[in-house]
Structures are given as C-alpha cells and as structure tokens.
Design an enzyme around this catalytic site. Structure first.
Site, PDB file in Angstrom:
ATOM      1  N   ASN A 233      -0.094 -37.540 -19.524  1.00  0.00           N
ATOM      2  CA  ASN A 233       1.506 -38.101 -19.669  1.00  0.00           C
ATOM      3  C   ASN A 233       2.278 -36.933 -19.114  1.00  0.00           C
ATOM      4  OD1 ASN A 233       1.518 -35.987 -21.541  1.00  0.00           O
ATOM      5  ND2 ASN A 233       1.337 -36.926 -23.214  1.00  0.00           N
TER       6      ASN A 233
ATOM      7  N   GLN B 127      -0.483 -54.639 -14.074  1.00  0.00           N
ATOM      8  CA  GLN B 127      -0.308 -53.423 -13.776  1.00  0.00           C
ATOM      9  C   GLN B 127       1.049 -52.898 -14.840  1.00  0.00           C
ATOM     10  OE1 GLN B 127      -1.718 -50.927 -11.671  1.00  0.00           O
ATOM     11  NE2 GLN B 127      -2.907 -52.411 -11.723  1.00  0.00           N
TER      12      GLN B 127
ATOM     13  N   GLU C  65       5.511  -9.922  17.863  1.00  0.00           N
ATOM     14  CA  GLU C  65       5.938  -9.950  16.545  1.00  0.00           C
ATOM     15  C   GLU C  65       6.017  -8.282  15.792  1.00  0.00           C
ATOM     16  OE1 GLU C  65       2.857 -11.807  14.609  1.00  0.00           O
ATOM     17  OE2 GLU C  65       3.611 -14.019  15.176  1.00  0.00           O
TER      18      GLU C  65
ATOM     19  N   ASP D 141     -10.198 -51.129  -9.963  1.00  0.00           N
ATOM     20  CA  ASP D 141      -9.915 -50.187 -11.116  1.00  0.00           C
ATOM     21  C   ASP D 141     -11.362 -49.934 -11.770  1.00  0.00           C
ATOM     22  OD1 ASP D 141      -7.194 -49.523 -10.812  1.00  0.00           O
ATOM     23  OD2 ASP D 141      -6.550 -50.948 -12.438  1.00  0.00           O
TER      24      ASP D 141
ATOM     25  N   TYR E 269      -9.640 -33.797 -16.888  1.00  0.00           N
ATOM     26  CA  TYR E 269      -8.895 -34.058 -18.012  1.00  0.00           C
ATOM     27  C   TYR E 269      -8.873 -35.626 -18.220  1.00  0.00           C
ATOM     28  CZ  TYR E 269      -4.963 -34.439 -21.306  1.00  0.00           C
ATOM     29  OH  TYR E 269      -4.094 -34.771 -22.451  1.00  0.00           O
TER      30      TYR E 269
ATOM     31  N   GLU F  45       1.473 -47.398  -4.920  1.00  0.00           N
ATOM     32  CA  GLU F  45       0.031 -46.907  -5.379  1.00  0.00           C
ATOM     33  C   GLU F  45      -1.059 -47.757  -4.952  1.00  0.00           C
ATOM     34  OE1 GLU F  45      -2.495 -45.758  -9.599  1.00  0.00           O
ATOM     35  OE2 GLU F  45      -0.543 -46.862  -9.641  1.00  0.00           O
ATOM     36  N   HIS F  46      -1.069 -49.141  -5.303  1.00  0.00           N
ATOM     37  CA  HIS F  46      -2.016 -50.469  -5.147  1.00  0.00           C
ATOM     38  C   HIS F  46      -1.037 -51.149  -4.093  1.00  0.00           C
ATOM     39  CE1 HIS F  46      -3.130 -48.990  -9.232  1.00  0.00           C
ATOM     40  NE2 HIS F  46      -4.109 -48.887  -8.689  1.00  0.00           N
TER      41      HIS F  46
ATOM     42  N   HIS G 138      -2.282  -4.482  14.875  1.00  0.00           N
ATOM     43  CA  HIS G 138      -2.807  -5.820  15.222  1.00  0.00           C
ATOM     44  C   HIS G 138      -3.188  -5.505  16.856  1.00  0.00           C
ATOM     45  CE1 HIS G 138      -1.610  -7.483  11.553  1.00  0.00           C
ATOM     46  NE2 HIS G 138      -2.133  -8.779  11.965  1.00  0.00           N
TER      47      HIS G 138
ATOM     48  N   GLN H  12      -2.090 -28.052 -23.923  1.00  0.00           N
ATOM     49  CA  GLN H  12      -3.100 -26.804 -24.342  1.00  0.00           C
ATOM     50  C   GLN H  12      -4.416 -26.986 -23.587  1.00  0.00           C
ATOM     51  OE1 GLN H  12      -1.710 -29.227 -26.304  1.00  0.00           O
ATOM     52  NE2 GLN H  12      -3.238 -30.165 -27.904  1.00  0.00           N
TER      53      GLN H  12
ATOM     54  N   SER I 268       1.810 -46.377 -13.139  1.00  0.00           N
ATOM     55  CA  SER I 268       0.908 -47.395 -12.203  1.00  0.00           C
ATOM     56  C   SER I 268       1.983 -48.064 -11.361  1.00  0.00           C
ATOM     57  CB  SER I 268      -0.069 -47.977 -12.898  1.00  0.00           C
ATOM     58  OG  SER I 268      -0.725 -48.643 -12.279  1.00  0.00           O
TER      59      SER I 268
ATOM     60  N   HIS J  59      -0.239 -51.145 -18.044  1.00  0.00           N
ATOM     61  CA  HIS J  59      -0.140 -49.835 -18.415  1.00  0.00           C
ATOM     62  C   HIS J  59       0.997 -48.924 -19.006  1.00  0.00           C
ATOM     63  CE1 HIS J  59      -3.565 -49.017 -16.135  1.00  0.00           C
ATOM     64  NE2 HIS J  59      -3.443 -49.992 -15.105  1.00  0.00           N
TER      65      HIS J  59
END
Length: 375
Positions: free
Chosen positions: A181, A226, A362, A308, A99, A274-275, A367, A159, A204, A229
């Site tokens: 998003n 950052q 068990e 990046d 995506y 994250e970073h 088994h 979609q 971010s 973003h």
C-alpha cells in the site's frame, strides 16, 4: 500527519530501537503480539491446501519457469587488436526480501518474484507478510515450502520494510521486491540506497486498444476486471469504434474515440499503461506503434487476468506512467552486471594519452601520474 514524515518517523524508531519497535508496530498495525519469525520446523499446513490447488500451483510454477529460463544471458567477453580483454559479467544478487501483502494475500505475486529470482541464481530469499489472527496465509507458506524458501516472517507494513533493510530480527537483505500500500511504497522509497528496491508500484491499470472487429463483451469484462483491484485502479478504452465506445460507458472506465489507429497508439503512448491489450483485426500491425506499456497482450484470447495468473509472463509491471522508463520484472532485476577489463601493456602505453589529457582537463594530477608511471 503527512505521509512522508509519518513513515520516516516509524523507520527511524525501528532503526534506533530494533526489535521492541518492530513488535510495537506489529501489534499496532497487525494486531500481532507473538514471535516475529515463523520457523521452518513449525510449517505443517499441507493438509490445508486442496490437492487440486496444489496441482494448479505446480503447473503455474512450470509455466513461469519455462518462460523465465529463456531470459538467461551469457557473460560478454571479447578481445581487441591489442589482445586486451573487455566485457560484462553477470552476478546474482545474494539476498532478497519478498514482501507479500497479508491483508489481501497475493500468492501469485510471490510466484512472480521468487521463480525468476531462483532462475537468476539468487542464493537467499525471505518472505515477509502480515499475519491474520496470528497466521500467515497457508498458500503463501505452501509456495514458500515448494520453492525452498526457508525464511518467512510474520511481519508486514512499514515495519517489514525496516526490518529487511536494517537487519532487525533477520539478516538484512540486498534488495526488496513486492507490492504494497501507500505506506509500504513510501517506506521502500525512503530506504532506497540502503537497499535496492524493485519499483514503486501504484494502482493497477489497463488500457485496451480496439477497433470495430473487437467483441464488446470481452472488452468490457477486461476493463472491469482491473477495477476489481480497488477504487484507485484505472481502466482506459482507446477505440475507433463508436459502438464499442458507447457499449463500455461504465463508472471507472475512461474512454477515448479516435478516427485512426495511429491516433489510438499516440494516446496509449501518452497514457503509458501498466497493461495494454490490443484487440483489432490485425493486432501485430499495431504493435510497432506502441512505445510505452508495461506489458502488451495481443488478440482476443490474451486477457490481462490470464497473464496475472498462469500464462508465465511476469505480472510485476511499471504503473503510473512509469513504463515510459521502466520494464517488466525480469531476470536482470535479480542480477548485477560487472564490467571486466584486462589491458595489455601495448594498449595502455599507446592509448594512455587520452586518459592523461582528460586528467589534465579535470585537474586530477594523481590520476595522470597513475597512468604515466607505468613503463
């Protein structure tokens, strides 16, 4: 309407009604009312990409390939004293969907997913991206052609996730990659289980650990980068320098001043960013103190934006504190590990009492019989 319910209704509509529902939401959300598939034979956009940009893309691909190919691992197979064989073998995921956001196209994210997938041996890849004025960003198309990806679909949002999951207008995928998003994230969360997903990427984040030797101008610009973003992005400064703490007083920057580098590291592990940039007199000495970070960049000349785009390390990272339990995107995300066992008669007959007793504990008597019946 509440996000979870809203997304669920759209997914269910598409699952039940197929392509007409996909087209309905494409028109509603992307203002696109044409064919969903962009056919390979119609791609003819090379002239739209400047030669210099083609060279930039080519060199970036090379750097990403050089880095990720070193992550390849061998199968693990070994024999024991009974001459039995055990191990793990790697197999690539067969088909993935990538995506790529269309509202603010991110060609770099396509590179970060498609290149390690190719190295890992993924056989089939497709791209979904919402069109603008009926057209997908030419850089996305150019990269797809360059990497040999023959399926690109003019479809975005919820979609797109539904179409990839349920196989509507395309062959369904096994795993979905790529940022989106809040609606895309929620759609990915809800379809997980029917398909695999890479992660649920949030806003971010950057955290910078710095001492009095750090260059304030470098630090401030990295922190501000950052925030570019979006308004939900977060920037953290964790420092032992009062001067730097005061210099970086800006809207959107969360600052913490401590007396020791150990305290800075503890706060950073709590944030689990994250970073993480470490700009201190001896950044390597701070590294052992860090447990939680998606990626760590050491020294004055390793800014997050460089990673990046062109360093070759992957920029698909866990956000929102998820680095406490998640990793940077790597080759293992595109493969499955399958356990292998070939047990000798000697080992089974000698050691099966372990399994027989566990089956009795068990209450799994078939088994037990499965092991007992072998002579």
């Amino acid at each position: 309407m509440e996000l979870q319910s809203y997304v669920s209704q759209i997914l269910e509509d598409i699952k039940n009604n197929g392509m007409p529902a996909v087209k309905k939401y494409s028109k509603q959300f992307d203002n696109y009312d044409g064919d969903i598939k962009l056919k390979v034979e119609e791609w003819d956009i090379d002239e739209e990409i400047p030669t210099q940009d083609k060279e930039v893309i080519e060199r970036t691909i090379q750097r990403l390939e050089n880095y990720h190919i070193k992550q390849k691992t061998e199968d693990i197979l070994y024999s024991n004293e009974y001459n039995s064989t055990y191990g793990l073998i790697n197999r690539p995921i067969n088909r993935i969907g990538i995506y790529v956001p269309g509202g603010k196209p991110l060609p770099s994210s396509l590179l970060m997913v498609a290149i390690p997938a190719t190295i890992a041996g993924v056989k089939e890849m497709l791209i979904t991206s919402s069109p603008k004025d009926g057209v997908i960003n030419p850089y996305i198309i150019y990269i797809a052609k360059k990497l040999g990806i023959k399926e690109v679909y003019k479809i975005g949002g919820i979609q797109a996730i539904a179409a990839m999951t349920y196989g509507i207008g395309m062959k369904k995928v096994d795993k979905i990659f790529g940022p989106g998003n809040q609606y895309v994230n929620e759609a990915k969360r809800q379809v997980f289980g029917e398909v695999g997903i890479d992660s649920l990427a949030g806003p971010s984040e950057i955290c910078v650990i710095a001492d009095e030797t750090a260059k304030p101008e470098y630090i401030l610009n990295d922190l501000l980068s950052q925030l570019e973003h979006g308004y939900e992005s977060r920037s953290f400064l964790v420092t032992t320098s009062k001067e730097l703490y005061e210099y970086c007083e800006r809207k959107g920057i969360e600052r913490y001043l401590f007396k020791s580098m150990e305290d800075c590291a503890n706060k950073t592990n709590e944030i689990a960013p994250e970073h993480l940039e470490i700009m201190t007199k001896d950044p390597e000495s701070v590294l052992p103190l860090i447990q939680n970070a998606g990626a760590i960049y050491l020294g004055d000349y390793t800014p997050v934006p460089a990673a990046d785009y062109f360093l070759g390390v992957n920029h698909v990272l866990p956000t929102g504190g998820a680095s406490r339990f998640s990793s940077v995107l790597n080759l293992s995300d595109f493969t499955k590990k399958i356990s292998i066992a070939k047990v000798s008669k000697e080992e089974l007959l000698k050691e099966r009492y372990l399994g027989i007793r566990m089956a009795e504990i068990e209450g799994m008597y078939q088994h037990k019989k499965s092991m007992e019946v072998r002579k």
